[in-house]
Design a protein around this motif. Structure first.
Motif, PDB file in Angstrom:
ATOM      1  N   GLU A 294      62.987  33.225  20.782  1.00 47.52           N
ATOM      2  CA  GLU A 294      62.460  34.376  20.299  1.00 47.52           C
ATOM      3  C   GLU A 294      61.435  34.597  20.210  1.00 47.52           C
ATOM      4  O   GLU A 294      60.142  35.741  21.005  1.00 47.52           O
ATOM      5  CB  GLU A 294      62.984  34.751  18.645  1.00 47.52           C
TER       6      GLU A 294
ATOM      7  N   ALA B  21      59.929  34.048  24.011  1.00 44.81           N
ATOM      8  CA  ALA B  21      59.623  35.011  24.947  1.00 44.81           C
ATOM      9  C   ALA B  21      58.359  36.521  24.627  1.00 44.81           C
ATOM     10  O   ALA B  21      58.635  37.326  25.682  1.00 44.81           O
ATOM     11  CB  ALA B  21      61.082  35.980  24.317  1.00 44.81           C
TER      12      ALA B  21
ATOM     13  N   GLU C 273      65.962  40.344  23.909  1.00 41.13           N
ATOM     14  CA  GLU C 273      64.707  40.880  23.887  1.00 41.13           C
ATOM     15  C   GLU C 273      65.183  42.670  22.898  1.00 41.13           C
ATOM     16  O   GLU C 273      63.973  42.832  22.807  1.00 41.13           O
ATOM     17  CB  GLU C 273      65.545  41.564  24.932  1.00 41.13           C
TER      18      GLU C 273
ATOM     19  N   ASN D  15      63.417  41.365  19.560  1.00 35.63           N
ATOM     20  CA  ASN D  15      62.208  41.008  19.632  1.00 35.63           C
ATOM     21  C   ASN D  15      61.398  42.758  20.156  1.00 35.63           C
ATOM     22  O   ASN D  15      60.210  42.969  19.726  1.00 35.63           O
ATOM     23  CB  ASN D  15      61.731  40.863  20.437  1.00 35.63           C
TER      24      ASN D  15
END
Ligand code: IMP
Length: 194
Positions: free
Chosen positions: A15, A18, A169, A172
């Motif tokens: 996480e 990214a 994604e 996040n």
């Protein structure tokens, strides 16, 4: 730029990497020879995040950051909060924590909750704190298999899915940790530019 992140949790690493992007390479405590569990014995998220970052800085001298997260449930007076990892047992037993949370909320109509993350950064020997919050609801049964911890029970506001039904994604885009880490990233970009 290499930066040491105080976790050996693979989900968190994915996480956070990214969010930070490939400008920063995350190094783990294990990569630096720190294999013991890093103490987190403070009564607040801020205290724990700082304690973990200081522990690593004292041992490695490297720029580093640590995060501490709590799930704060309104009907439980903010519990489990700073005790989120060890809510049901002494270890990080996610399934037992989720069972206890559902048990403690049985019959409760107020399901409001929020995740709060505090990130402590030590950079060039100075300390900085960043916070990220996401508001949502605790649903009444575990749903989804992604993520970790309380993800199968937490549905962020504005979504009809839990964190455990989201890709990294998607999580996040709204998560507590990503929000705190984006603040960290903005700060690091500025710092590196100077
Ligand atoms: P930590 O301080 O980040 O290790 O978080 C403490 C505990 O909060 C973890 O053991 C998990 O149970 C829970 N937790 C932290 N972050 C998340 C998350 O993103 N989703 C679900 N649970 C989390």
């Amino acid at each position: 730029m290499k930066i040491l992140f105080a976790t050996n949790n693979a989900h968190k690493l994915t996480e956070v990497q990214a969010v930070l992007g490939d400008r920063y390479t995350l190094v783990t405590p294990r990569d630096c020879g720190v294999t013991e569990e890093i103490p987190e014995t403070q009564p607040t998220l801020e205290g724990n995040a700082l304690q973990k970052a200081r522990y690593l800085y004292e041992r490695t001298g490297l720029d580093c950051f640590a995060d501490d997260t709590g799930l704060e449930v309104e009907a439980l007076g903010g519990a489990p909060g700073v005790h989120s990892a060890r809510y049901a047992t002494d270890g990080h037993d996610f399934a037992a924590n989720n069972r206890l949370l559902l048990q403690n909320l049985a019959g409760e109509v107020n399901r409001r909750a929020r995740f709060r993350t505090v990130v402590a950064l030590i950079l060039g020997g100075r300390e900085y704190l960043f916070e990220g919050v996401v508001e949502g609801q605790i649903i009444d049964h575990e749903t989804g298999h992604e993520g970790f911890g309380y993800d199968p029970l937490f549905r962020p506001d504005g979504y009809d899915r839990t964190f455990a039904q989201m890709t990294t994604e998607e999580k996040n885009a709204v998560s507590h940790r990503a929000r705190a880490v984006r603040k960290l990233a903005t700060f690091l970009h500025e710092y590196v530019r100077e």
